[in-house]
Design a protein around this motif. Structure first.
Motif, PDB file in Angstrom:
ATOM      1  N   ALA A 118       0.838  -1.202   0.000  1.00  0.00           N
ATOM      2  CA  ALA A 118       0.000   0.000   0.000  1.00  0.00           C
ATOM      3  C   ALA A 118       0.874   1.252   0.000  1.00  0.00           C
ATOM      4  N   PRO A 119       0.334   2.349  -0.503  1.00  0.00           N
ATOM      5  CA  PRO A 119       1.108   3.598  -0.509  1.00  0.00           C
ATOM      6  C   PRO A 119       1.305   4.158   0.898  1.00  0.00           C
ATOM      7  N   LEU A 120       2.445   4.789   1.090  1.00  0.00           N
ATOM      8  CA  LEU A 120       2.657   5.637   2.254  1.00  0.00           C
ATOM      9  C   LEU A 120       2.662   7.060   1.705  1.00  0.00           C
ATOM     10  N   SER A 121       1.467   7.578   1.471  1.00  0.00           N
ATOM     11  CA  SER A 121       1.367   8.870   0.783  1.00  0.00           C
ATOM     12  C   SER A 121       0.178   9.686   1.270  1.00  0.00           C
ATOM     13  N   GLY A 122      -0.089   9.617   2.545  1.00  0.00           N
ATOM     14  CA  GLY A 122      -1.129  10.464   3.118  1.00  0.00           C
ATOM     15  C   GLY A 122      -2.308   9.706   3.682  1.00  0.00           C
ATOM     16  N   HIS A 123      -2.883   8.810   2.888  1.00  0.00           N
ATOM     17  CA  HIS A 123      -4.021   8.041   3.367  1.00  0.00           C
ATOM     18  C   HIS A 123      -3.569   6.736   4.016  1.00  0.00           C
ATOM     19  N   HIS A 124      -4.451   6.172   4.824  1.00  0.00           N
ATOM     20  CA  HIS A 124      -4.161   4.884   5.446  1.00  0.00           C
ATOM     21  C   HIS A 124      -4.284   3.766   4.416  1.00  0.00           C
ATOM     22  N   ALA A 125      -3.689   2.630   4.740  1.00  0.00           N
ATOM     23  CA  ALA A 125      -3.736   1.483   3.826  1.00  0.00           C
ATOM     24  C   ALA A 125      -5.165   1.016   3.576  1.00  0.00           C
ATOM     25  N   THR A 126      -6.090   1.369   4.472  1.00  0.00           N
ATOM     26  CA  THR A 126      -7.490   0.969   4.290  1.00  0.00           C
ATOM     27  C   THR A 126      -8.114   1.571   3.035  1.00  0.00           C
ATOM     28  N   LEU A 127      -7.424   2.530   2.413  1.00  0.00           N
ATOM     29  CA  LEU A 127      -7.891   3.056   1.132  1.00  0.00           C
ATOM     30  C   LEU A 127      -7.970   1.932   0.093  1.00  0.00           C
ATOM     31  N   LEU A 128      -7.210   0.851   0.346  1.00  0.00           N
ATOM     32  CA  LEU A 128      -7.197  -0.299  -0.570  1.00  0.00           C
ATOM     33  C   LEU A 128      -8.195  -1.376  -0.140  1.00  0.00           C
ATOM     34  N   ARG A 129      -9.196  -0.994   0.628  1.00  0.00           N
ATOM     35  CA  ARG A 129     -10.182  -1.978   1.106  1.00  0.00           C
ATOM     36  C   ARG A 129     -10.840  -2.717  -0.062  1.00  0.00           C
ATOM     37  N   ASP A 130     -11.237  -1.982  -1.086  1.00  0.00           N
ATOM     38  CA  ASP A 130     -11.901  -2.609  -2.235  1.00  0.00           C
ATOM     39  C   ASP A 130     -10.941  -3.504  -3.000  1.00  0.00           C
ATOM     40  N   THR A 131      -9.671  -3.128  -2.998  1.00  0.00           N
ATOM     41  CA  THR A 131      -8.634  -3.958  -3.630  1.00  0.00           C
ATOM     42  C   THR A 131      -8.548  -5.301  -2.919  1.00  0.00           C
ATOM     43  N   VAL A 132      -8.456  -5.241  -1.595  1.00  0.00           N
ATOM     44  CA  VAL A 132      -8.367  -6.464  -0.797  1.00  0.00           C
ATOM     45  C   VAL A 132      -9.635  -7.292  -0.944  1.00  0.00           C
ATOM     46  N   ARG A 133     -10.799  -6.633  -0.897  1.00  0.00           N
ATOM     47  CA  ARG A 133     -12.075  -7.344  -0.984  1.00  0.00           C
ATOM     48  C   ARG A 133     -12.154  -8.181  -2.270  1.00  0.00           C
ATOM     49  N   ALA A 134     -11.711  -7.610  -3.382  1.00  0.00           N
ATOM     50  CA  ALA A 134     -11.793  -8.325  -4.654  1.00  0.00           C
ATOM     51  C   ALA A 134     -10.757  -9.444  -4.760  1.00  0.00           C
ATOM     52  N   LEU A 135      -9.624  -9.291  -4.087  1.00  0.00           N
ATOM     53  CA  LEU A 135      -8.567 -10.312  -4.155  1.00  0.00           C
ATOM     54  C   LEU A 135      -8.845 -11.500  -3.235  1.00  0.00           C
ATOM     55  N   LEU A 136      -9.547 -11.265  -2.133  1.00  0.00           N
ATOM     56  CA  LEU A 136      -9.703 -12.286  -1.093  1.00  0.00           C
ATOM     57  C   LEU A 136     -10.312 -13.614  -1.551  1.00  0.00           C
ATOM     58  N   PRO A 137     -11.320 -13.621  -2.415  1.00  0.00           N
ATOM     59  CA  PRO A 137     -11.921 -14.913  -2.758  1.00  0.00           C
ATOM     60  C   PRO A 137     -10.959 -15.922  -3.387  1.00  0.00           C
ATOM     61  N   SER A 138      -9.908 -15.447  -4.050  1.00  0.00           N
ATOM     62  CA  SER A 138      -9.027 -16.392  -4.754  1.00  0.00           C
ATOM     63  C   SER A 138      -7.550 -16.172  -4.469  1.00  0.00           C
ATOM     64  N   HIS A 139      -7.231 -15.403  -3.407  1.00  0.00           N
ATOM     65  CA  HIS A 139      -5.835 -15.170  -3.055  1.00  0.00           C
ATOM     66  C   HIS A 139      -5.659 -15.138  -1.541  1.00  0.00           C
ATOM     67  N   ASP A 140      -4.456 -15.478  -1.099  1.00  0.00           N
ATOM     68  CA  ASP A 140      -4.073 -15.373   0.305  1.00  0.00           C
ATOM     69  C   ASP A 140      -3.370 -14.029   0.453  1.00  0.00           C
ATOM     70  N   VAL A 141      -4.049 -13.049   1.066  1.00  0.00           N
ATOM     71  CA  VAL A 141      -3.637 -11.650   0.967  1.00  0.00           C
ATOM     72  C   VAL A 141      -2.917 -11.147   2.219  1.00  0.00           C
ATOM     73  N   TYR A 142      -1.792 -10.470   1.973  1.00  0.00           N
ATOM     74  CA  TYR A 142      -1.041  -9.745   2.993  1.00  0.00           C
ATOM     75  C   TYR A 142      -0.921  -8.290   2.528  1.00  0.00           C
ATOM     76  N   VAL A 143      -1.040  -7.337   3.472  1.00  0.00           N
ATOM     77  CA  VAL A 143      -1.008  -5.915   3.119  1.00  0.00           C
ATOM     78  C   VAL A 143      -0.075  -5.163   4.056  1.00  0.00           C
ATOM     79  N   THR A 144       0.695  -4.232   3.486  1.00  0.00           N
ATOM     80  CA  THR A 144       1.522  -3.353   4.309  1.00  0.00           C
ATOM     81  C   THR A 144       0.639  -2.257   4.889  1.00  0.00           C
ATOM     82  N   ASP A 145       0.527  -2.220   6.195  1.00  0.00           N
ATOM     83  CA  ASP A 145      -0.319  -1.237   6.885  1.00  0.00           C
ATOM     84  C   ASP A 145       0.617  -0.249   7.592  1.00  0.00           C
ATOM     85  N   TRP A 146       0.867   0.881   6.933  1.00  0.00           N
ATOM     86  CA  TRP A 146       1.844   1.847   7.434  1.00  0.00           C
ATOM     87  C   TRP A 146       1.319   2.575   8.667  1.00  0.00           C
ATOM     88  N   VAL A 147       2.211   2.792   9.613  1.00  0.00           N
ATOM     89  CA  VAL A 147       1.852   3.409  10.885  1.00  0.00           C
ATOM     90  C   VAL A 147       1.964   4.931  10.763  1.00  0.00           C
TER      91      VAL A 147
END
Length: 420
Positions: A118-147
């Protein structure tokens, strides 16, 4: 001083925002007699708009409790697979798909493992929620959640662009070699650097594929407003005007950061008219009782208005190295004393994706990775331009779900088979 003034403003606005929220409820709650006065909807709508303009927005939850696999709803559990001072690697662990009959009853699927950077560019990694949602049914997903940098104690030290690259390399090593790396926007650059360094070192944990979406691999191509700002202002302007110290009330007190509230002001300034119209439409939707559109507005701005502070060192390095010097495409970038050489990558398949209408990373900026990665066989390289698609449409929304995600899934599975 600017950060402290901002905090004082927030402290002053908080009671007014709370009053506006309570008043909105008073004129809209069905148990309140004031909700049945002739102008109650207009009053409630005005108060809610004031509340949302004045409230403080915290990091949203991922809110992905389940996914659907082969028509079966399964639970999803979040856990931190790796924890570092500036980033947590979040694993979205899916439950087993339980079937009543057959040899696979109750078996957990062995889907491709994906590292979503995920980007470290202002918004939280949760901006990619829809990205993760679409990948989950057929992928084992890991996401970088920047602090949020204001939450990282100064004792953790600075965080440079080089550190970002090394973090990505560590995450790939933790998951690899059977992993596919997807980078969205800003991280395309450090991801390409990390995989380049790993290739130079013949690292056995090299990923199978790297999928790069809407990022400034070569920001000199089709420069956008973002690129122009970064290159027309001197480095000293960014350092003197945008960098401030975290106030005492946060764990990161004293740390130099590019504050989230300044970034948010920049986001809004790029499309002031659109945001003003969106808020006015929200007010009208509340008056009309159009709850569905009003809720869509709330969800979008709950995410959009939630911003984080970036470490000053990382932000300034990005301005200088990525945009002003274009060090990656020029071949002049050194990370931790090692030269970044994308041509050394030979065994990692590459897919680049751009949006035709992207106003953040212009046409050709991401595709530039194709030429830089000259060591990858042509059969293992692919580029796709999504028609009528803007920057956010690359990873969120209908076009992402119906066009782009299926293309990524097919690319990943093709190279799962090729590596088998």
């Amino acid at each position: 001083m600017l950060y402290q003034l901002h905090e004082m403003q927030r402290a002053l606005l908080t009671p007014f925002a709370s009053f506006a929220d309570a008043s909105a409820q008073l004129f809209s709650n069905p148990f309140s007699p004031l909700a049945y006065t002739p102008v109650s909807r207009r009053i409630a709508a005005g108060y809610e708009l004031l509340y949302r303009l004045g409230k403080d927005y915290e990091k949203p939850a991922w809110d992905l409790p389940t996914t659907t696999i082969d028509g079966v709803e399964v639970p999803v559990t979040e856990s931190n697979a790796v924890q570092k001072p500036f980033c947590n690697l979040v694993h979205f662990e899916r439950g087993a798909v339980h079937r009543s009959v057959g040899k696979d009853a109750g078996a957990a699927r062995k889907d491709p493992k994906v590292l979503l950077v995920a980007p470290l560019s202002g918004h939280h990694a949760t901006l990619l929620r829809d990205t993760v949602r679409a990948l989950l049914p057929s992928h084992d997903v890991y996401v970088t959640d920047w602090v949020d940098a204001r939450m990282v104690p100064a004792s953790a030290g600075p965080f440079h662009l080089d550190d970002y690259v090394l973090y990505v390399r560590d995450f790939i090593r933790a998951l690899g070699p059977d992993v596919h790396v997807i980078s969205v926007c800003q991280p395309t650059v450090p991801v390409l650097a990390a995989i380049s360094l790993m290739s130079t070192e013949n690292d056995p944990a090299l990923p199978r594929t790297m999928i790069m979406m809407g990022g400034p691999i070569d920001p000199r191509k089709s420069p956008t407003q973002v690129n122009t700002l970064a290159t027309t202002k001197p480095y000293s302007w960014f350092e003197n005007q945008l960098i401030h110290r975290v106030p005492p009330r946060f764990p990161g007190a004293g740390r130099k950061v590019y504050p989230g509230f300044l970034q948010h002001a920049g986001f809004v300034a790029m499309n002031t008219d659109r945001h003003a119209k969106s808020h006015y439409d929200f007010y009208l939707d509340l008056i009309k009782g159009d709850d569905e559109d009003a809720e869509l507005h709330r969800k979008f701005y709950d995410e959009y208005n939630a911003v984080l502070d970036m470490p000053a060192e990382y932000y300034l390095d990005t301005i200088k190295t990525v945009f002003q010097e274009a060090a990656l495409p020029r071949g002049t970038w050194d990370v931790a004393g090692e030269r970044v050489k994308p041509a050394d990558i030979t065994s990692v398949a590459l897919l680049t994706i751009e949006g035709e209408l992207d106003d953040i990373s212009g046409s050709g900026q991401t595709q530039a990775a194709q030429d830089l990665c000259s060591g990858i066989p042509a059969a293992d390289k692919e580029h796709f331009t999504a028609k009528d698609c803007g920057h956010y449409g690359i990873f969120s929304g209908r076009r992402w779900r119906t066009i782009i995600e299926p293309k990524i899934a097919a690319f990943i599975r093709q190279h799962e088979r090729d590596s088998a």
